[in-house]
Design a protein around this motif. Structure first.
Motif, PDB file in Angstrom:
ATOM      1  N   VAL A 103       0.842  -1.199   0.000  1.00 27.21           N
ATOM      2  CA  VAL A 103       0.000   0.000   0.000  1.00 27.21           C
ATOM      3  C   VAL A 103       0.876   1.249   0.000  1.00 27.21           C
ATOM      4  O   VAL A 103       0.665   2.184  -0.786  1.00 27.21           O
ATOM      5  CB  VAL A 103      -0.945   0.010   1.219  1.00 27.21           C
ATOM      6  CG1 VAL A 103      -1.652   1.354   1.328  1.00 27.21           C
ATOM      7  CG2 VAL A 103      -1.971  -1.119   1.111  1.00 27.21           C
ATOM      8  N   VAL A 104       1.879   1.261   0.883  1.00 23.94           N
ATOM      9  CA  VAL A 104       2.778   2.415   0.973  1.00 23.94           C
ATOM     10  C   VAL A 104       3.514   2.622  -0.346  1.00 23.94           C
ATOM     11  O   VAL A 104       3.695   3.759  -0.808  1.00 23.94           O
ATOM     12  CB  VAL A 104       3.779   2.235   2.132  1.00 23.94           C
ATOM     13  CG1 VAL A 104       4.826   3.353   2.115  1.00 23.94           C
ATOM     14  CG2 VAL A 104       3.055   2.239   3.469  1.00 23.94           C
ATOM     15  N   GLU A 105       3.941   1.538  -0.970  1.00 28.22           N
ATOM     16  CA  GLU A 105       4.676   1.630  -2.238  1.00 28.22           C
ATOM     17  C   GLU A 105       3.848   2.312  -3.318  1.00 28.22           C
ATOM     18  O   GLU A 105       4.339   3.196  -4.031  1.00 28.22           O
ATOM     19  CB  GLU A 105       5.107   0.238  -2.695  1.00 28.22           C
ATOM     20  CG  GLU A 105       6.292  -0.310  -1.934  1.00 28.22           C
ATOM     21  CD  GLU A 105       6.615  -1.744  -2.311  1.00 28.22           C
ATOM     22  OE1 GLU A 105       7.750  -2.177  -2.068  1.00 28.22           O
ATOM     23  OE2 GLU A 105       5.727  -2.443  -2.847  1.00 28.22           O
ATOM     24  N   HIS A 106       2.587   1.919  -3.452  1.00 24.01           N
ATOM     25  CA  HIS A 106       1.758   2.507  -4.510  1.00 24.01           C
ATOM     26  C   HIS A 106       1.353   3.942  -4.184  1.00 24.01           C
ATOM     27  O   HIS A 106       1.295   4.793  -5.083  1.00 24.01           O
ATOM     28  CB  HIS A 106       0.536   1.619  -4.768  1.00 24.01           C
ATOM     29  CG  HIS A 106       0.828   0.462  -5.669  1.00 24.01           C
ATOM     30  ND1 HIS A 106       0.898   0.583  -7.040  1.00 24.01           N
ATOM     31  CD2 HIS A 106       1.101  -0.840  -5.395  1.00 24.01           C
ATOM     32  CE1 HIS A 106       1.183  -0.594  -7.584  1.00 24.01           C
ATOM     33  NE2 HIS A 106       1.318  -1.472  -6.599  1.00 24.01           N
ATOM     34  N   VAL A 107       1.074   4.222  -2.914  1.00 20.97           N
ATOM     35  CA  VAL A 107       0.772   5.602  -2.530  1.00 20.97           C
ATOM     36  C   VAL A 107       1.999   6.480  -2.773  1.00 20.97           C
ATOM     37  O   VAL A 107       1.896   7.592  -3.316  1.00 20.97           O
ATOM     38  CB  VAL A 107       0.327   5.674  -1.049  1.00 20.97           C
ATOM     39  CG1 VAL A 107       0.208   7.131  -0.610  1.00 20.97           C
ATOM     40  CG2 VAL A 107      -0.999   4.960  -0.855  1.00 20.97           C
ATOM     41  N   ALA A 108       3.167   5.987  -2.375  1.00 17.45           N
ATOM     42  CA  ALA A 108       4.409   6.739  -2.576  1.00 17.45           C
ATOM     43  C   ALA A 108       4.667   6.980  -4.053  1.00 17.45           C
ATOM     44  O   ALA A 108       5.079   8.076  -4.459  1.00 17.45           O
ATOM     45  CB  ALA A 108       5.585   5.986  -1.955  1.00 17.45           C
ATOM     46  N   THR A 109       4.427   5.966  -4.867  1.00 21.99           N
ATOM     47  CA  THR A 109       4.633   6.100  -6.310  1.00 21.99           C
ATOM     48  C   THR A 109       3.729   7.171  -6.888  1.00 21.99           C
ATOM     49  O   THR A 109       4.167   8.012  -7.689  1.00 21.99           O
ATOM     50  CB  THR A 109       4.380   4.755  -7.012  1.00 21.99           C
ATOM     51  OG1 THR A 109       5.295   3.773  -6.505  1.00 21.99           O
ATOM     52  CG2 THR A 109       4.571   4.884  -8.518  1.00 21.99           C
ATOM     53  N   ALA A 110       2.453   7.167  -6.486  1.00 24.95           N
ATOM     54  CA  ALA A 110       1.503   8.157  -6.995  1.00 24.95           C
ATOM     55  C   ALA A 110       1.882   9.570  -6.555  1.00 24.95           C
ATOM     56  O   ALA A 110       1.887  10.514  -7.364  1.00 24.95           O
ATOM     57  CB  ALA A 110       0.095   7.812  -6.528  1.00 24.95           C
ATOM     58  N   VAL A 111       2.213   9.723  -5.271  1.00 28.20           N
ATOM     59  CA  VAL A 111       2.559  11.048  -4.740  1.00 28.20           C
ATOM     60  C   VAL A 111       3.839  11.567  -5.392  1.00 28.20           C
ATOM     61  O   VAL A 111       3.925  12.735  -5.790  1.00 28.20           O
ATOM     62  CB  VAL A 111       2.712  10.989  -3.211  1.00 28.20           C
ATOM     63  CG1 VAL A 111       3.264  12.308  -2.677  1.00 28.20           C
ATOM     64  CG2 VAL A 111       1.381  10.679  -2.550  1.00 28.20           C
ATOM     65  N   ALA A 112       4.841  10.699  -5.504  1.00 28.19           N
ATOM     66  CA  ALA A 112       6.111  11.111  -6.108  1.00 28.19           C
ATOM     67  C   ALA A 112       5.945  11.427  -7.585  1.00 28.19           C
ATOM     68  O   ALA A 112       6.602  12.327  -8.118  1.00 28.19           O
ATOM     69  CB  ALA A 112       7.166  10.018  -5.912  1.00 28.19           C
ATOM     70  N   ALA A 113       5.073  10.698  -8.264  1.00 28.36           N
ATOM     71  CA  ALA A 113       4.820  10.964  -9.680  1.00 28.36           C
ATOM     72  C   ALA A 113       4.222  12.353  -9.863  1.00 28.36           C
ATOM     73  O   ALA A 113       4.592  13.094 -10.785  1.00 28.36           O
ATOM     74  CB  ALA A 113       3.885   9.894 -10.250  1.00 28.36           C
ATOM     75  N   VAL A 114       3.290  12.722  -8.993  1.00 33.15           N
ATOM     76  CA  VAL A 114       2.701  14.057  -9.045  1.00 33.15           C
ATOM     77  C   VAL A 114       3.762  15.123  -8.784  1.00 33.15           C
ATOM     78  O   VAL A 114       3.867  16.115  -9.510  1.00 33.15           O
ATOM     79  CB  VAL A 114       1.549  14.178  -8.013  1.00 33.15           C
ATOM     80  CG1 VAL A 114       1.102  15.628  -7.869  1.00 33.15           C
ATOM     81  CG2 VAL A 114       0.373  13.300  -8.424  1.00 33.15           C
ATOM     82  N   ALA A 115       4.576  14.898  -7.747  1.00 35.96           N
ATOM     83  CA  ALA A 115       5.648  15.845  -7.434  1.00 35.96           C
ATOM     84  C   ALA A 115       6.664  15.927  -8.573  1.00 35.96           C
ATOM     85  O   ALA A 115       7.257  16.977  -8.819  1.00 35.96           O
ATOM     86  CB  ALA A 115       6.348  15.432  -6.139  1.00 35.96           C
ATOM     87  N   GLY A 116       6.859  14.813  -9.274  1.00 38.23           N
ATOM     88  CA  GLY A 116       7.811  14.796 -10.379  1.00 38.23           C
ATOM     89  C   GLY A 116       7.294  15.509 -11.609  1.00 38.23           C
ATOM     90  O   GLY A 116       8.062  16.128 -12.353  1.00 38.23           O
ATOM     91  N   ALA A 117       5.976  15.448 -11.822  1.00 38.18           N
ATOM     92  CA  ALA A 117       5.396  16.051 -13.012  1.00 38.18           C
ATOM     93  C   ALA A 117       5.188  17.556 -12.866  1.00 38.18           C
ATOM     94  O   ALA A 117       5.270  18.301 -13.844  1.00 38.18           O
ATOM     95  CB  ALA A 117       4.065  15.372 -13.334  1.00 38.18           C
ATOM     96  N   LEU A 118       4.948  18.031 -11.654  1.00 39.01           N
ATOM     97  CA  LEU A 118       4.628  19.443 -11.430  1.00 39.01           C
ATOM     98  C   LEU A 118       5.699  20.418 -11.937  1.00 39.01           C
ATOM     99  O   LEU A 118       5.359  21.472 -12.472  1.00 39.01           O
ATOM    100  CB  LEU A 118       4.354  19.688  -9.949  1.00 39.01           C
ATOM    101  CG  LEU A 118       2.958  19.311  -9.457  1.00 39.01           C
ATOM    102  CD1 LEU A 118       2.882  19.401  -7.940  1.00 39.01           C
ATOM    103  CD2 LEU A 118       1.908  20.218 -10.088  1.00 39.01           C
ATOM    104  N   PRO A 119       7.009  20.118 -11.778  1.00 38.18           N
ATOM    105  CA  PRO A 119       8.012  21.071 -12.260  1.00 38.18           C
ATOM    106  C   PRO A 119       7.999  21.260 -13.780  1.00 38.18           C
ATOM    107  O   PRO A 119       8.681  22.154 -14.295  1.00 38.18           O
ATOM    108  CB  PRO A 119       9.342  20.441 -11.811  1.00 38.18           C
ATOM    109  CG  PRO A 119       8.975  19.630 -10.622  1.00 38.18           C
ATOM    110  CD  PRO A 119       7.630  19.061 -10.971  1.00 38.18           C
ATOM    111  N   GLY A 120       7.238  20.435 -14.500  1.00 42.31           N
ATOM    112  CA  GLY A 120       7.149  20.590 -15.944  1.00 42.31           C
ATOM    113  C   GLY A 120       6.285  21.766 -16.370  1.00 42.31           C
ATOM    114  O   GLY A 120       6.267  22.134 -17.552  1.00 42.31           O
ATOM    115  N   ARG A 121       5.589  22.393 -15.410  1.00 47.31           N
ATOM    116  CA  ARG A 121       4.747  23.539 -15.733  1.00 47.31           C
ATOM    117  C   ARG A 121       5.577  24.686 -16.301  1.00 47.31           C
ATOM    118  O   ARG A 121       6.629  25.018 -15.795  1.00 47.31           O
ATOM    119  CB  ARG A 121       4.029  24.037 -14.468  1.00 47.31           C
ATOM    120  CG  ARG A 121       3.047  23.078 -13.852  1.00 47.31           C
ATOM    121  CD  ARG A 121       2.523  23.613 -12.536  1.00 47.31           C
ATOM    122  NE  ARG A 121       3.627  23.859 -11.596  1.00 47.31           N
ATOM    123  CZ  ARG A 121       3.487  24.443 -10.407  1.00 47.31           C
ATOM    124  NH1 ARG A 121       2.295  24.844 -10.018  1.00 47.31           N
ATOM    125  NH2 ARG A 121       4.524  24.626  -9.610  1.00 47.31           N
ATOM    126  N   GLY A 122       5.075  25.270 -17.378  1.00 51.85           N
ATOM    127  CA  GLY A 122       5.740  26.439 -17.943  1.00 51.85           C
ATOM    128  C   GLY A 122       7.013  26.138 -18.697  1.00 51.85           C
ATOM    129  O   GLY A 122       7.740  27.057 -19.075  1.00 51.85           O
TER     130      GLY A 122
END
Length: 203
Positions: A6-25
């Motif tokens: 459970v922690v692995e998949h939650v961590a993957t989802a959260v980290a993926a969001v954090a990883g994608a956000l800097p692509g803005r702009g």
């Protein structure tokens, strides 16, 4: 489903969001957003598994982690078109990913029979390496090296140390909770009150 999974998949989802956000702009298309999400979510664990010779690497053994990261990035890509996400959202998502992946890195290392000291190092690596790769790809100074970013690797180190110290001594779910909470609370406190380690000044 186990706590670790459970922690692995939650961590993957959260980290993926954090990883994608800097692509803005940065004029990055959907494919680029997915790449940033995946290297952030999977990079630290990949490096850990290679160093510890834990074959196959976790996402090769179970591709569902790649799917989780991809879907999270796609959801963010669509949501960002309708909702302007504040900068603090990136910091909070990144803090969550840092806390979760740090605990996962220590847990897997200890389970493989690695010493507590090395396990702490692997926990910190699992927590911060993906973000470093992301920042290099987006031509940014990695968060862990920025003076204005407060107690990043330090928070990971503290959480990893708590996990390693308590592993096998108390209930497993409690160890997970305390390890994750230590990293998260230190990082959030540092963000809120601008806590920093002293700088090195040479005469």
């Amino acid at each position: 489903m186990s706590i670790q999974r459970v922690v692995e998949h939650v961590a993957t989802a959260v980290a993926a969001v954090a990883g994608a956000l800097p692509g803005r702009g940065k004029s990055i298309d959907l494919f680029g957003v997915i790449v940033l999400a995946q290297v952030t979510a999977l990079g630290g664990g990949t490096l850990r598994d290679v160093i510890l010779d834990a074959r196959p690497v976790f996402w090769v053994a179970d591709p569902s982690y790649v799917l989780t990261a991809t879907l999270s990035a796609m959801v963010l890509f669509v949501a960002a078109r309708f909702w302007r996400m504040p900068e603090k959202f990136l910091l909070l998502a990144d803090a969550g990913g840092l806390a979760l992946f740090t605990a996962l890195g220590v847990h897997k290392s200890l389970a493989l029979g690695v010493s507590p000291l090395v396990s702490v190092a692997m926990g910190v690596m699992t927590g911060v390496a993906g973000g470093i790769i992301r920042d290099v790809l987006t031509r940014e100074i990695p968060l862990v090296f920025r003076h204005e970013v407060t107690l990043y690797a330090t928070a990971s180190f503290c959480g990893a140390s708590v996990y390693a110290a308590l592993y096998g001594l108390i209930d497993g779910s409690t160890v997970w909770a305390l390890g994750i909470a230590t990293t998260l609370l230190i990082r959030l406190a540092a963000i809120q009150w601008k806590l920093k380690l002293p700088l090195f000044h040479a005469k």
